[in-house]
Design a protein around this motif. Structure first.
Motif, PDB file in Angstrom:
ATOM      1  N   THR A  90      -3.855  -1.886  11.263  1.00  0.00           N
ATOM      2  CA  THR A  90      -4.227  -1.855   9.866  1.00  0.00           C
ATOM      3  C   THR A  90      -3.108  -2.586   9.001  1.00  0.00           C
ATOM      4  O   THR A  90      -1.974  -1.864   9.143  1.00  0.00           O
ATOM      5  CB  THR A  90      -4.590  -0.406   9.392  1.00  0.00           C
TER       6      THR A  90
ATOM      7  N   ALA B  36      -1.021  -3.449   6.082  1.00  0.00           N
ATOM      8  CA  ALA B  36      -1.056  -2.892   4.632  1.00  0.00           C
ATOM      9  C   ALA B  36      -0.114  -3.617   3.906  1.00  0.00           C
ATOM     10  O   ALA B  36       0.895  -4.420   4.280  1.00  0.00           O
ATOM     11  CB  ALA B  36      -0.515  -1.367   4.691  1.00  0.00           C
TER      12      ALA B  36
ATOM     13  N   PRO C  41       2.972  -2.153  -2.151  1.00  0.00           N
ATOM     14  CA  PRO C  41       2.380  -1.780  -3.606  1.00  0.00           C
ATOM     15  C   PRO C  41       3.107  -2.289  -4.680  1.00  0.00           C
ATOM     16  O   PRO C  41       4.378  -2.520  -4.434  1.00  0.00           O
ATOM     17  CB  PRO C  41       1.914  -0.571  -3.676  1.00  0.00           C
TER      18      PRO C  41
ATOM     19  N   VAL D 243       4.733   0.443  -8.924  1.00  0.00           N
ATOM     20  CA  VAL D 243       4.583   1.870  -8.315  1.00  0.00           C
ATOM     21  C   VAL D 243       5.867   2.902  -9.229  1.00  0.00           C
ATOM     22  O   VAL D 243       6.614   2.615  -9.187  1.00  0.00           O
ATOM     23  CB  VAL D 243       4.804   2.222  -6.955  1.00  0.00           C
TER      24      VAL D 243
ATOM     25  N   SER E 272       8.128   3.349   0.547  1.00  0.00           N
ATOM     26  CA  SER E 272       7.972   4.819   0.554  1.00  0.00           C
ATOM     27  C   SER E 272       6.586   5.012   0.375  1.00  0.00           C
ATOM     28  O   SER E 272       5.742   5.741   0.892  1.00  0.00           O
ATOM     29  CB  SER E 272       8.749   5.616  -0.156  1.00  0.00           C
ATOM     30  N   ALA E 273       5.949   4.360  -0.815  1.00  0.00           N
ATOM     31  CA  ALA E 273       4.651   4.084  -1.291  1.00  0.00           C
ATOM     32  C   ALA E 273       3.722   3.665  -0.310  1.00  0.00           C
ATOM     33  O   ALA E 273       2.508   4.340   0.338  1.00  0.00           O
ATOM     34  CB  ALA E 273       4.280   3.564  -2.459  1.00  0.00           C
ATOM     35  N   ALA E 274       4.148   2.543   0.577  1.00  0.00           N
ATOM     36  CA  ALA E 274       3.067   2.242   1.495  1.00  0.00           C
ATOM     37  C   ALA E 274       3.204   2.889   2.815  1.00  0.00           C
ATOM     38  O   ALA E 274       2.011   3.160   3.497  1.00  0.00           O
ATOM     39  CB  ALA E 274       3.605   0.641   2.071  1.00  0.00           C
TER      40      ALA E 274
ATOM     41  N   GLY F 285       3.787   6.215   2.952  1.00  0.00           N
ATOM     42  CA  GLY F 285       3.060   7.354   2.541  1.00  0.00           C
ATOM     43  C   GLY F 285       1.548   7.118   2.759  1.00  0.00           C
ATOM     44  O   GLY F 285       0.581   8.133   2.952  1.00  0.00           O
ATOM     45  N   ALA F 286       1.036   5.958   2.285  1.00  0.00           N
ATOM     46  CA  ALA F 286      -0.222   5.814   2.198  1.00  0.00           C
ATOM     47  C   ALA F 286      -0.944   5.637   3.831  1.00  0.00           C
ATOM     48  O   ALA F 286      -2.236   5.997   4.093  1.00  0.00           O
ATOM     49  CB  ALA F 286      -0.700   4.461   1.456  1.00  0.00           C
ATOM     50  N   LEU F 287      -0.027   5.026   4.534  1.00  0.00           N
ATOM     51  CA  LEU F 287      -0.438   4.782   6.008  1.00  0.00           C
ATOM     52  C   LEU F 287      -0.410   6.118   6.817  1.00  0.00           C
ATOM     53  O   LEU F 287      -1.290   6.330   7.883  1.00  0.00           O
ATOM     54  CB  LEU F 287       0.296   3.783   6.661  1.00  0.00           C
ATOM     55  N   ASP F 288       0.395   6.811   6.637  1.00  0.00           N
ATOM     56  CA  ASP F 288       0.806   7.903   7.288  1.00  0.00           C
ATOM     57  C   ASP F 288      -0.205   9.016   7.684  1.00  0.00           C
ATOM     58  O   ASP F 288      -0.456   9.136   8.955  1.00  0.00           O
ATOM     59  CB  ASP F 288       2.106   8.626   6.657  1.00  0.00           C
TER      60      ASP F 288
ATOM     61  N   ASP G 198      -3.303   8.734   8.110  1.00  0.00           N
ATOM     62  CA  ASP G 198      -4.390   8.278   9.151  1.00  0.00           C
ATOM     63  C   ASP G 198      -4.145   7.486  10.234  1.00  0.00           C
ATOM     64  O   ASP G 198      -4.944   6.788  10.650  1.00  0.00           O
ATOM     65  CB  ASP G 198      -5.393   7.639   8.314  1.00  0.00           C
TER      66      ASP G 198
END
Length: 259
Positions: free
Chosen positions: A68, A70, A73, A76, A83-85, A87-90, A92
């Motif tokens: 996937t 990503a 972002p 933010v 960290s945001a990216a 955190g979004a992947l972590d 799943d």
């Protein structure tokens, strides 16, 4: 939590994107959920590699396991984009593969502090050895390089945060069959340095035309039979074994290499 694999150094042309793509895709083929991030916002070789793969799948109507991809972002609030990216992947994903640019950037420095496994590809020469350490004309190690000091700093920050150690693997890419004397000298120097600054040495990918041919279609060595290439050349078979050996040497948690 996802296990984070960072592929980084501060020198271009060492095969970081090829290494990132083959590690990420191999893990996806073994059934793991793999996220991918490309921090080289200018070149985006890893990102383009994955985009080429997605386009090939859509065009040819074939099903290929795919990480996937990503994007970092933008805008933010109160959080850095990396960290945001992550955190979004972590939640799943089992693994997150991060490809760093071939230069020092703030994002790359931050990524190194997140690394559970750090893979540093280098061409098998003393030119690239300078990435890791300063050497005298007589071949003596004078001290760590700026990049090695950055890794040391990342290790200290992780220790202070209780995040666990970084397993650092230096990958000898473009190993040649000629110039055996120089190859041996590089290997001996790496072994000495590994004990001094704390990394493991692994054999990477030899120089092969197939890697350049696969990029436009977003394919890896492991996809060739899926797209109808039944007869693999001896070079391709050897390259697949190099990838299996690399995945085994990385010693990723819970991974039994079956490719």
């Amino acid at each position: 939590m996802a296990h984070i694999i960072v592929v980084g150094n501060e020198k271009g042309g060492s095969g970081k994107s090829t290494t990132s793509m083959h590690i990420a895709t191999a893990l996806a083929r073994m059934g793991y959920r793999v996220g991918a991030l490309d921090l080289d916002v200018r070149q985006r070789s890893f990102g383009r590699y994955l985009e080429n793969r997605i386009a090939f799948i859509a065009r040819e109507g074939v099903a290929l396991p795919t990480p996937t991809l990503a994007e970092l972002p933008r805008d933010v609030e109160d959080m850095d984009p990396l960290s945001a990216a992550v955190g979004a992947l972590d939640p799943d994903h089992d693994f997150i593969v991060i490809d760093c640019p071939g230069s020092h950037t703030k994002l790359s420095q931050m990524a190194h502090t997140l690394a559970d496994t750090l893979v540093t590809p280098m061409n098998d020469s003393f030119i690239d050895f300078d990435l890791l350490a300063r050497m005298s004309p007589e071949g003596e190690v004078l001290g760590p390089s700026i990049y090695a000091e950055m890794v040391w700093s990342a290790r200290q920050l992780r220790g202070q945060a209780g995040a666990g150690p970084i397993d650092w693997v230096v990958l000898r890419n473009r190993l040649g069959t000629t110039e055996m004397h120089n190859k041996r000298r590089v290997g001996e120097a790496l072994t000495r340095l590994s004990r001094r600054i704390g990394f493991r040495v692994a054999a990477g990918f030899a120089e092969r035309v197939i890697y350049r041919e696969l990029f436009p279609r977003g394919l890896t060595l492991l996809d060739l039979r899926d797209i109808g290439t039944q007869q693999l050349s001896m070079s391709n078979i050897a390259a697949r074994q190099e990838l299996r050996d690399l995945l085994t040497e990385l010693r990723l948690p819970g991974v039994k290499v079956q490719l």
